[in-house]
Design an enzyme around this catalytic site. Structure first.
Site, PDB file in Angstrom:
ATOM      1  N   GLY A  15       0.811  -1.171  -0.074  1.00 42.48           N
ATOM      2  CA  GLY A  15      -0.057   0.175  -0.046  1.00 42.48           C
ATOM      3  C   GLY A  15       0.821   1.192  -0.208  1.00 42.48           C
ATOM      4  NE  ARG A  19      -5.655   6.544   5.854  1.00 44.81           N
ATOM      5  CZ  ARG A  19      -6.125   5.540   6.567  1.00 44.81           C
ATOM      6  NH1 ARG A  19      -6.839   6.005   7.597  1.00 44.81           N
ATOM      7  NH2 ARG A  19      -6.388   4.171   6.106  1.00 44.81           N
ATOM      8  CG  ASN A 230      -4.196   2.807   8.601  1.00 43.92           C
ATOM      9  OD1 ASN A 230      -3.814   2.041   7.734  1.00 43.92           O
ATOM     10  ND2 ASN A 230      -5.097   2.369   9.554  1.00 43.92           N
ATOM     11  CG  ASN A 363      37.184  11.010  42.901  1.00 40.54           C
ATOM     12  OD1 ASN A 363      36.058  10.619  43.450  1.00 40.54           O
ATOM     13  ND2 ASN A 363      37.444  12.271  42.819  1.00 40.54           N
ATOM     14  CB  ALA A 366      33.323  18.835  39.569  1.00 35.99           C
ATOM     15  CE1 TYR A 373      37.173  14.019  15.301  1.00 34.55           C
ATOM     16  CE2 TYR A 373      35.789  15.998  16.078  1.00 34.55           C
ATOM     17  CZ  TYR A 373      36.294  14.877  14.867  1.00 34.55           C
ATOM     18  OH  TYR A 373      35.723  15.321  13.571  1.00 34.55           O
ATOM     19  CB  ALA A 409      42.303  21.594  40.892  1.00 33.33           C
TER      20      ALA A 409
HETATM   21  C1  UD1 Z   1      -8.078  -3.369   5.758  1.00 33.93           C
HETATM   22  C2  UD1 Z   1      -9.003  -4.644   5.896  1.00 33.93           C
HETATM   23  C3  UD1 Z   1      -9.985  -4.449   6.692  1.00 33.93           C
HETATM   24  C4  UD1 Z   1      -9.501  -4.522   8.478  1.00 33.93           C
HETATM   25  C5  UD1 Z   1      -8.085  -3.461   8.303  1.00 33.93           C
HETATM   26  C6  UD1 Z   1      -7.580  -3.771   9.559  1.00 33.93           C
HETATM   27  C7  UD1 Z   1      -9.181  -5.196   3.482  1.00 33.93           C
HETATM   28  C8  UD1 Z   1      -9.867  -5.210   2.060  1.00 33.93           C
HETATM   29  N1  UD1 Z   1      -9.597  -4.508   4.650  1.00 33.93           N
HETATM   30  O1  UD1 Z   1      -8.488  -2.434   5.719  1.00 33.93           O
HETATM   31  O2  UD1 Z   1     -11.082  -5.528   6.668  1.00 33.93           O
HETATM   32  O3  UD1 Z   1     -10.379  -4.239   9.017  1.00 33.93           O
HETATM   33  O4  UD1 Z   1      -7.519  -3.690   7.272  1.00 33.93           O
HETATM   34  O5  UD1 Z   1      -6.481  -3.088   9.904  1.00 33.93           O
HETATM   35  O6  UD1 Z   1      -8.281  -6.188   3.519  1.00 33.93           O
HETATM   36  N2  UD1 Z   1      -1.990  -3.474   0.748  1.00 33.93           N
HETATM   37  C9  UD1 Z   1      -1.323  -4.132  -0.317  1.00 33.93           C
HETATM   38  N3  UD1 Z   1      -1.773  -4.081  -1.521  1.00 33.93           N
HETATM   39  C10 UD1 Z   1      -2.963  -3.239  -1.590  1.00 33.93           C
HETATM   40  C11 UD1 Z   1      -3.676  -2.790  -0.745  1.00 33.93           C
HETATM   41  C12 UD1 Z   1      -3.171  -2.947   0.537  1.00 33.93           C
HETATM   42  O7  UD1 Z   1       0.053  -4.657  -0.152  1.00 33.93           O
HETATM   43  O8  UD1 Z   1      -3.459  -3.182  -3.129  1.00 33.93           O
HETATM   44  C13 UD1 Z   1      -1.423  -3.660   2.225  1.00 33.93           C
HETATM   45  C14 UD1 Z   1      -1.108  -2.371   2.913  1.00 33.93           C
HETATM   46  O9  UD1 Z   1       0.198  -2.280   2.472  1.00 33.93           O
HETATM   47  C15 UD1 Z   1      -1.495  -2.522   4.194  1.00 33.93           C
HETATM   48  C16 UD1 Z   1      -2.470  -4.125   4.214  1.00 33.93           C
HETATM   49  O10 UD1 Z   1      -2.443  -4.517   3.004  1.00 33.93           O
HETATM   50  O11 UD1 Z   1       0.073  -3.182   4.865  1.00 33.93           O
HETATM   51  C17 UD1 Z   1      -3.810  -3.391   4.589  1.00 33.93           C
HETATM   52  O12 UD1 Z   1      -4.285  -2.341   3.613  1.00 33.93           O
HETATM   53  P1  UD1 Z   1      -4.802  -0.771   3.901  1.00 33.93           P
HETATM   54  O13 UD1 Z   1      -5.330  -0.107   2.994  1.00 33.93           O
HETATM   55  O14 UD1 Z   1      -4.238  -0.369   5.012  1.00 33.93           O
HETATM   56  O15 UD1 Z   1      -6.301  -1.545   4.485  1.00 33.93           O
HETATM   57  P2  UD1 Z   1      -7.502  -1.072   5.545  1.00 33.93           P
HETATM   58  O16 UD1 Z   1      -8.365   0.122   4.795  1.00 33.93           O
HETATM   59  O17 UD1 Z   1      -6.633  -0.645   6.807  1.00 33.93           O
HETATM   60 CA    CA Z   2      -4.448  -0.455   7.362  1.00 28.60          CA
END
Ligand code: UD1
Ligand code: CA
Length: 453
Positions: A15, A19, A230, A363, A366, A373, A409
């Site tokens: 992902g 955020r 996130n 000892n 202070a 260096y 000292a």
């Molecule tokens: C996801 C779950 C949701 C759960 C929540 C818990 C799904 C559809 N939703 O939502 O049910 O309650 O996590 O935290 O699974 N990722 C990929 N490739 C992609 C999309 C995401 O690798 O195409 C990875 C992201 O990097 C992340 C994880 O999957 O590590 C979750 O993705 P994210 O977009 O954060 O899902 P949520 O909306 O949090």
């Molecule tokens: Ca997530």
């Protein structure tokens, strides 16, 4: 481990982590000084995975670099079409693997191995898929797990696709799912993207298994363990949660924390028994504190070893390579770096010890500074046993001070001091009896005249 099956882990991290608003990959942001991804992988170690696959997309180079030393494959997901699509990208890396596959999220890094073990144990008896659920105080936009009265899963639904009634259900999806490889790949391929976000959802693996007539079980765990990260605010919340766990653990194992909520540990901090930690102490990585040590208020320790019954601070700074041997003492505004303080040695106030070894019972007065260096290279200072370094001495390294030697000292020591020697560097003093009294008289008169005029 107690799983009878061979086990593989797939960690989704493709992902964009939008955020976080960061140039650093989301899963590399640290909690207690260790990247989230390492927390997750270290916890999975206990289950001895035969393979671990990290699914990467955006900034996969950063992930590959961070994974450098680990026996992990990286699968690319390009473009990112959802969590089910992401999980499927691991199939190739696991094509020779047959056994249980756990899919989890890199942004949910605090999952405990014992919890995963419970999921493994819950599989069987006709259950083809196990999912991990939790009941958070605030259900936010988490996906929901809809269960029957007996706890079997009926459906999994994303928040955006859920009805009002489904949203009212407080069992949320953590994202962790386990199935046998044969089932997982088939079910992942059966997932479509006809939903509110046009994405391939991992939870649909469960929904589709149920449609095939299989049973899906939900294992529940503590919300603190599976809160997703996130944003920076959620990262801070995860850090706070980790610190709270660690403080509890430190106290349970025999340390006294006067104000636990003000003490910050690193992921690898080690404390002995009967260690006392006063308020506002920060531990960076690599600190070991032995039995009976006292860490006083406002001290900062990093890469340091504190021996039995040592005292540190208040306001001490121990930097990497600081070693305090048994019963040694470092007081306020003392900094140590790559320096060893021998047994019973003391540096009580306002001192810098860098690239230095101090013998037993020496000892350090202070204001002593080891001048280690020259702007290009670092040099060693060696101080012998029972040596006495007078206040405000500058020890210009490389330099050796012998055992039982005394440095007077205010001396600047540029040549070695032999065992038992006194080294004194003082300019001749001029002595003027009564001079100060005469000076004050003259000046007071002058001031009085000025006020009148
Ligand atoms: C996801 C779950 C949701 C759960 C929540 C818990 C799904 C559809 N939703 O939502 O049910 O309650 O996590 O935290 O699974 N990722 C990929 N490739 C992609 C999309 C995401 O690798 O195409 C990875 C992201 O990097 C992340 C994880 O999957 O590590 C979750 O993705 P994210 O977009 O954060 O899902 P949520 O909306 O949090
Ligand atoms: Ca997530």
């Amino acid at each position: 481990m107690s799983t009878q099956h061979s086990f593989a882990a797939v960690i989704l991290a493709a992902g964009k982590g939008t955020r976080m608003k960061s140039d650093l990959h989301k899963v590399l942001h640290p909690i207690a000084g260790k990247p989230m991804l390492d927390h997750l992988m270290d916890s999975l170690e206990a289950l001895a995975p035969a393979h671990t696959v990290v699914v990467a997309g955006d900034r996969h180079e950063q992930l590959r670099e961070a994974l450098g030393g680990r026996n992990v494959s990286v699968a690319l997901q390009e473009p990112q079409l959802g969590t089910a699509h992401a999980a499927l990208q691991a199939e190739d890396a696991l094509k020779d693997f047959s056994g249980l596959v756990m899919v989890c999220f890199g942004d949910t890094p605090m999952v405990k191995s014992a919890t995963v073990q419970r999921m493994v144990d819950a599989l069987g008896n006709g259950a083809k898929v196990a999912v991990l659920g939790f009941r958070p105080a605030d259900t936010l936009a988490y996906g929901r797990i809809i269960t029957a009265d007996d706890g079997t899963v009926l459906k999994m639904v994303e928040h955006k696709d859920a009805s009002e009634e489904e949203r009212a259900c407080d069992l949320c999806n953590s994202g962790v799912l386990i199935a046998h490889s044969d089932d997982l790949w088939r079910l992942l391929k059966s997932v479509g993207n006809d939903n509110a976000q046009g994405e391939y959802y991992l939870p649909d693996v469960a929904t589709n298994a149920i449609a095939e007539g299989a049973r899906v079980v939900a294992v529940e765990t503590d919300p603190a363990e599976v809160a997703g990260i996130n944003s920076r605010a959620e990262l801070a919340a995860a850090e706070a949660q980790w610190q709270a766990f660690k403080r509890e653990e430190a106290m349970a194992e025999g340390a006294t924390l006067k104000a636990p909520e003000t003490v910050f540990f690193s992921w690898d901090t080690e404390l002995g028994r009967d260690v006392t930690i006063e308020p506002n102490v920060v531990f960076g990585p690599g600190v070991k504190v032995a039995d009976g040590a006292l860490i006083r208020a406002f001290s900062h320790l990093e890469g340091a070893t504190v021996g039995i019954n040592c005292k540190v601070g208040p306001y001490a700074r121990l930097r990497p390579g600081a070693v305090m041997e048994e019963g040694s003492f470092v007081g306020n505004f003392v900094e140590m770096k790559k320096a060893t303080l021998g047994p019973g040695a003391k540096a009580s106030h306002l001192t810098y010890l860098g690239d230095t070894t101090v013998g037993a019972k020496a000892n350090i007065g202070a204001g002593t500074i080891t001048c280690n260096y020259d702007g290009y290279f670092k040099y060693q200072t060696v101080i012998g046993e029972r040596a006495f370094i007078g206040s405000n001495s500058a020890l210009v390294a490389p330099v050796t001070i012998g055992r039982d030697a005394i440095v007077a000292a205010g001396s600047t020591v540029t040549r070695d001091v032999a065992d038992g020697e006194l080294r004194m560097e003082r300019a001749e003093q001029s002595v003027k009896p009564g001079w100060a009294d005469r000076f004050h008289d003259t000046m007071k008169k002058k001031k009085a005249a000025e006020k009148k005029g």
